[in-house]
Write an enzyme that holds these catalytic residues in place. Structure first.
Site, mmCIF file in Angstrom:
data_model
loop_
_atom_site.group_PDB
_atom_site.id
_atom_site.type_symbol
_atom_site.label_atom_id
_atom_site.label_comp_id
_atom_site.label_asym_id
_atom_site.label_seq_id
_atom_site.Cartn_x
_atom_site.Cartn_y
_atom_site.Cartn_z
ATOM 1 N N HIS A 131 0.888 -1.178 0.023
ATOM 2 C CA HIS A 131 -0.183 0.113 0.152
ATOM 3 C C HIS A 131 0.732 1.260 0.000
ATOM 4 O O HIS A 131 2.064 1.322 0.223
ATOM 5 C CB HIS A 131 -0.914 -0.058 0.987
ATOM 6 C CG HIS A 131 -1.886 -0.887 1.244
ATOM 7 N ND1 HIS A 131 -2.392 -1.709 2.136
ATOM 8 C CD2 HIS A 131 -2.669 -1.439 0.112
ATOM 9 C CE1 HIS A 131 -3.338 -2.598 1.678
ATOM 10 N NE2 HIS A 131 -3.522 -2.510 0.660
ATOM 11 N N THR A 141 2.038 -5.206 -8.519
ATOM 12 C CA THR A 141 0.993 -4.106 -9.038
ATOM 13 C C THR A 141 1.551 -2.779 -9.249
ATOM 14 O O THR A 141 2.629 -2.288 -8.924
ATOM 15 C CB THR A 141 -0.191 -3.954 -7.862
ATOM 16 O OG1 THR A 141 0.296 -3.601 -6.667
ATOM 17 C CG2 THR A 141 -0.796 -5.205 -7.987
ATOM 18 N N THR A 172 2.577 0.703 -9.401
ATOM 19 C CA THR A 172 3.538 1.823 -8.896
ATOM 20 C C THR A 172 4.580 1.053 -8.074
ATOM 21 O O THR A 172 5.892 1.288 -8.599
ATOM 22 C CB THR A 172 3.008 2.908 -7.979
ATOM 23 O OG1 THR A 172 2.024 3.657 -8.905
ATOM 24 C CG2 THR A 172 4.001 3.919 -7.561
ATOM 25 N N THR A 173 4.137 0.233 -7.390
ATOM 26 C CA THR A 173 5.194 -0.707 -6.571
ATOM 27 C C THR A 173 6.067 -1.529 -7.536
ATOM 28 O O THR A 173 7.435 -1.361 -7.403
ATOM 29 C CB THR A 173 4.478 -1.873 -5.808
ATOM 30 O OG1 THR A 173 3.519 -0.960 -4.890
ATOM 31 C CG2 THR A 173 5.370 -2.436 -4.784
ATOM 32 N N GLY A 232 -3.495 -1.605 -7.712
ATOM 33 C CA GLY A 232 -4.392 -2.408 -6.941
ATOM 34 C C GLY A 232 -5.949 -1.581 -7.380
ATOM 35 O O GLY A 232 -6.925 -2.578 -7.432
ATOM 36 N N ASP A 242 -4.615 -6.375 -7.865
ATOM 37 C CA ASP A 242 -5.101 -7.518 -6.851
ATOM 38 C C ASP A 242 -5.620 -8.565 -7.336
ATOM 39 O O ASP A 242 -5.136 -9.579 -7.367
ATOM 40 C CB ASP A 242 -5.416 -6.859 -5.512
ATOM 41 C CG ASP A 242 -4.761 -5.915 -4.942
ATOM 42 O OD1 ASP A 242 -3.818 -5.767 -4.758
ATOM 43 O OD2 ASP A 242 -5.328 -4.708 -4.424
ATOM 44 N N HIS A 280 -10.578 0.219 -2.405
ATOM 45 C CA HIS A 280 -10.585 -0.908 -3.271
ATOM 46 C C HIS A 280 -10.533 -2.103 -2.281
ATOM 47 O O HIS A 280 -10.120 -3.124 -2.598
ATOM 48 C CB HIS A 280 -9.500 -0.902 -4.402
ATOM 49 C CG HIS A 280 -8.102 -1.066 -3.811
ATOM 50 N ND1 HIS A 280 -7.850 0.072 -3.331
ATOM 51 C CD2 HIS A 280 -7.254 -1.974 -3.948
ATOM 52 C CE1 HIS A 280 -6.462 -0.118 -3.049
ATOM 53 N NE2 HIS A 280 -6.024 -1.392 -3.534
#
Length: 293
Positions: free
Chosen positions: A162, A189, A191-192, A218, A223, A250
């Site tokens: 997150h 996912t 940006t990570t 996400g 996800d 979400h």
């Protein structure tokens, strides 16, 4: 060490149910560790009826869930003042379609494990992997029956964080880059994933070659995409640094991924806190060195 222990009815109503598969695989290791188990009533009764963990003093019976047994485990994860009433984590084998899996006490147990930086072991694979991890930290010999959890070249690793936890994920990946690079594939996912690829290139990973395969963010369905990999047994380990302090628009997508992991209970491992994930990495290195001797 002491863990809470609970299993939904699905996981203890037949001889080959998940709870019994876990105990058959890990009873010896649990006894080696002297692992305390605070078992909610129906789970304890099922273990006793199956004749498992006979004479094991660290197995303690708690009230039925309807009488507050699971609520007591939540309080003990936070930590109680009385001696012996602080848990180091919890095993909770969830049936994804059992309504009790979304009762407040079930959600609070997982949330408090994340907040306190303690393991929440929601699958058979996760609990088996944790027992082997703690055996490594205790200086014991590797269990060959756990080898499949450490065949990283044949596995896919998902790395998810997150917004408030992205810095922690980058620090974790940087500190364990060599180990994480052993996995046959890594996914993340939005940006990570981009930030992890930039980190990898700075670490000497071939420029322009993704270190992780990026899925959607996400909120845009990433996800759910990774949940599908888990359900198809094409993703075996998920490291998901959750921020339990913020409302998430979400939330349904996040729960979808968590339920997919629970559905693949014999195959999927999930860590949801940096301290737990780091302890696994340290144990993996210890195990690899012992196997190589």
């Amino acid at each position: 060490m002491h863990l809470g222990l609970a299993a939904n009815r699905l996981h203890h109503q037949t001889e080959d149910a998940a709870l019994f598969a876990l105990l058959r695989a890990c009873e010896a290791g649990m006894r080696e560790l002297g692992l305390g188990l605070h078992a909610v009533g129906r789970t304890y009764d099922a273990i006793a009826a199956a004749g498992m963990l006979r004479g094991y003093a660290p197995l303690v019976r708690y009230p039925y869930g309807r009488d507050g047994g699971l609520m007591k485990l939540v309080a003990e994860v936070v930590g109680m003042a009385e001696p012996g009433r602080t848990l180091d984590g919890a095993i909770y084998l969830i049936d994804p379609v059992d309504p009790s899996s979304v009762f407040p006490e079930a959600l609070a147990l997982k949330r408090q494990c994340v907040i306190q930086g303690k393991p929440f072991l929601g699958t058979v694979a996760g609990a088996r992997d944790w027992v082997e991890m703690e055996r490594m930290h205790a200086g014991l010999a590797p269990d060959p029956n756990a080898d499949r959890f450490h065949d990283y070249g044949a596995q896919t690793l998902a790395l998810i964080a997150h917004d408030a936890m992205k810095g922690a994920m980058l620090d974790f990946a940087a500190g364990n880059f060599a180990l994480l690079s052993r996995f046959g594939r890594r996914v993340a996912t939005g940006t990570t994933g981009q930030r992890l690829n930039e980190l990898a290139w700075s670490q000497g990973w071939p420029a322009g070659t993704p270190w992780v395969d990026r899925y959607n963010s996400g909120p845009l369905g990433g996800d759910a995409q990774i949940a599908d990999l888990v359900l198809e047994r094409r993703c075996q380990r998920v490291i998901f640094f959750e921020d339990p302090h913020v409302a998430r628009q979400h939330e349904a997508d996040i729960q979808l991924l968590e339920r997919a992991v629970a559905t693949a209970t014999h195959d999927a491992v999930c860590a949801t806190a940096p301290r737990v994930a780091q302890r696994w990495c340290d144990a993996a290195l210890l195990r690899g060195a012992r196997v190589a001797r």
